[in-house]
Design an enzyme around this catalytic site. Structure first.
Site, PDB file in Angstrom:
ATOM      1  N   ASP A 249      -0.842   6.174  -5.713  1.00 26.33           N
ATOM      2  CA  ASP A 249      -1.914   7.153  -5.926  1.00 26.33           C
ATOM      3  C   ASP A 249      -1.473   8.201  -6.937  1.00 26.33           C
ATOM      4  OD1 ASP A 249      -3.723   6.284  -3.660  1.00 26.33           O
ATOM      5  OD2 ASP A 249      -1.835   6.613  -2.600  1.00 26.33           O
TER       6      ASP A 249
ATOM      7  N   GLU B  17       0.806  -0.651  -4.779  1.00 28.05           N
ATOM      8  CA  GLU B  17      -0.314   0.281  -4.945  1.00 28.05           C
ATOM      9  C   GLU B  17       0.230   1.701  -4.876  1.00 28.05           C
ATOM     10  OE1 GLU B  17      -3.849   2.759  -3.455  1.00 28.05           O
ATOM     11  OE2 GLU B  17      -1.872   2.529  -2.571  1.00 28.05           O
TER      12      GLU B  17
ATOM     13  N   HIS C 166      -0.478  10.932  -2.703  1.00 30.33           N
ATOM     14  CA  HIS C 166      -1.803  10.570  -2.185  1.00 30.33           C
ATOM     15  C   HIS C 166      -2.722  11.773  -1.988  1.00 30.33           C
ATOM     16  CE1 HIS C 166      -4.798   9.618   0.949  1.00 30.33           C
ATOM     17  NE2 HIS C 166      -4.803   8.415   0.399  1.00 30.33           N
TER      18      HIS C 166
ATOM     19  N   HIS D 115       0.828  -1.210   0.000  1.00 35.48           N
ATOM     20  CA  HIS D 115       0.000   0.000   0.000  1.00 35.48           C
ATOM     21  C   HIS D 115       0.861   1.259   0.000  1.00 35.48           C
ATOM     22  CE1 HIS D 115      -2.679   2.888   2.386  1.00 35.48           C
ATOM     23  NE2 HIS D 115      -3.323   2.697   1.241  1.00 35.48           N
TER      24      HIS D 115
ATOM     25  N   GLU E 294      -4.099   3.997  -8.392  1.00 40.65           N
ATOM     26  CA  GLU E 294      -5.364   4.621  -7.980  1.00 40.65           C
ATOM     27  C   GLU E 294      -5.473   6.037  -8.518  1.00 40.65           C
ATOM     28  OE1 GLU E 294      -6.271   4.796  -3.749  1.00 40.65           O
ATOM     29  OE2 GLU E 294      -7.957   6.141  -4.162  1.00 40.65           O
TER      30      GLU E 294
HETATM   31  O1  G3P Z   1      -5.835   0.710  -2.316  1.00 43.25           O
HETATM   32  C1  G3P Z   1      -6.707   1.055  -1.309  1.00 43.25           C
HETATM   33  C2  G3P Z   1      -6.386   2.315  -0.589  1.00 43.25           C
HETATM   34  O2  G3P Z   1      -5.224   2.871  -1.119  1.00 43.25           O
HETATM   35  C3  G3P Z   1      -7.470   3.308  -0.607  1.00 43.25           C
HETATM   36  O3  G3P Z   1      -7.306   4.322   0.324  1.00 43.25           O
HETATM   37  O4  G3P Z   1      -6.691   6.574   1.091  1.00 43.25           O
HETATM   38  O5  G3P Z   1      -5.010   4.777   1.148  1.00 43.25           O
HETATM   39  O6  G3P Z   1      -5.714   5.741  -1.019  1.00 43.25           O
HETATM   40  P1  G3P Z   1      -6.122   5.378   0.374  1.00 43.25           P
HETATM   41 CA    CA Z   2      -4.509   4.504  -2.557  1.00 42.11          CA
END
Ligand code: G3P
Ligand code: CA
Length: 275
Positions: free
Chosen positions: A73, A71, A86, A44, A145
């Site tokens: 953002d 993962e 993020h 993450h 994401e």
């Molecule tokens: O991949 C799931 C997660 O990343 C969603 O929440 O706020 O950490 O981007 P966040």
């Molecule tokens: Ca995320």
């Protein structure tokens, strides 16, 4: 009363028990432990428990720890570059101030994205998405994401364009090499229309209303994954998802007990800060 004697054997047993207890409570999921169940481990924001989130340091560490996916953002800079960060603002993770969307990519690249995590990571930069695709595609799965795409005009088109340039790098494998996910279902549907061959996922927040029969059917038309907050996941959720052909990868899993509960519920992957 006689005191029990400390023998070398007793000491070894106590030492082994101690090691086992520490290991059991440690937030770490080894790939080999999950391989039998085919559970994917997703780092993450990279290995963000041990390195600054959404930086190459965190992504490299995730690769080193053999995560199946990283993962990350994505937001958009003032000059329309896809930027890996993020928050929509800079203060929490960098030494900058203001909105990501109010700075050019060049301005963003001068910021320090490591020191707020630890002085040991001073000088880490905010990556560009293109840089991340070029460095990691084919080495590790990427779960990208789209953050707040409604804020950024043509964000999906820009993402589709940079992916198209790299389609030949997306090797055949038993896992999707690249997945695009978002909380914004319109953006996920749009990505599916733009690039039907690329896997997509819908994220669900804990406070969102429960999925109804028609929601499952609608999401399954354009998504391959449904990635909910871990509190939403039980066996019936996973069964409904699987019945609609959707894989389930909950977030964000920190403890071994949580991981075991989710694995028993039948999930397909775990999104964790500690790959
Ligand atoms: O991949 C799931 C997660 O990343 C969603 O929440 O706020 O950490 O981007 P966040
Ligand atoms: Ca995320």
């Amino acid at each position: 009363m006689m005191q029990p004697r400390s023998t070398p054997f007793n000491l070894i047993v106590i030492l082994l028990a101690g090691i086992l207890l520490v290991w059991a409570g440690w937030p770490h999921y080894s790939r080999s432990a999950n391989a039998a169940n085919d559970i994917r481990i997703i780092a993450h924001r990279g290995a963000s428990g041990s390195a600054p989130e959404n930086t190459l340091a965190a992504f490299d560490l995730a690769v080193e720890r053999q995560a199946d996916y990283v993962e990350l953002d994505v937001q958009l800079s003032l000059d329309g570059e896809l930027i890996v960060i993020h928050d929509r603002t800079l203060e929490r993770t960098t030494n900058g101030v203001g909105y990501v969307g109010s700075k050019t990519a060049q301005q963003l690249r001068t910021l320090d994205a490591g020191s707020s995590f630890s002085a040991a990571f001073a000088g880490e930069r905010i990556p560009l998405l293109e840089q991340v695709l070029d460095r990691y595609l084919g080495r590790v799965g990427l779960l990208v994401e789209l953050k707040e795409p409604a804020l950024y005009p043509k964000m999906e088109e820009k993402l589709a364009a940079v992916i198209k340039e790299r389609l030949t790098t997306l090797s055949e494998s038993n896992m999707d090499p690249l997945i695009i996910q978002s909380f914004d279902r319109n953006a996920v549907r749009h990505m599916h229309e733009l690039l039907p061959g690329i896997a997509t996922g819908v994220l669900i927040r804990p406070e969102q209303k429960r999925m109804q029969a028609e929601d499952w059917a609608a999401v399954a038309r354009y998504a391959d994954y449904i990635n909910p907050h871990k509190s939403l996941v039980d066996k019936s959720f996973v069964e409904a998802a699987h019945a609609h052909g959707l894989l389930v990868m909950p977030w964000t899993v920190h403890r071994s007990g949580e991981a075991r509960r989710l694995i028993r519920a039948g999930v397909d992957g775990l999104i964790t800060d500690y790959p």
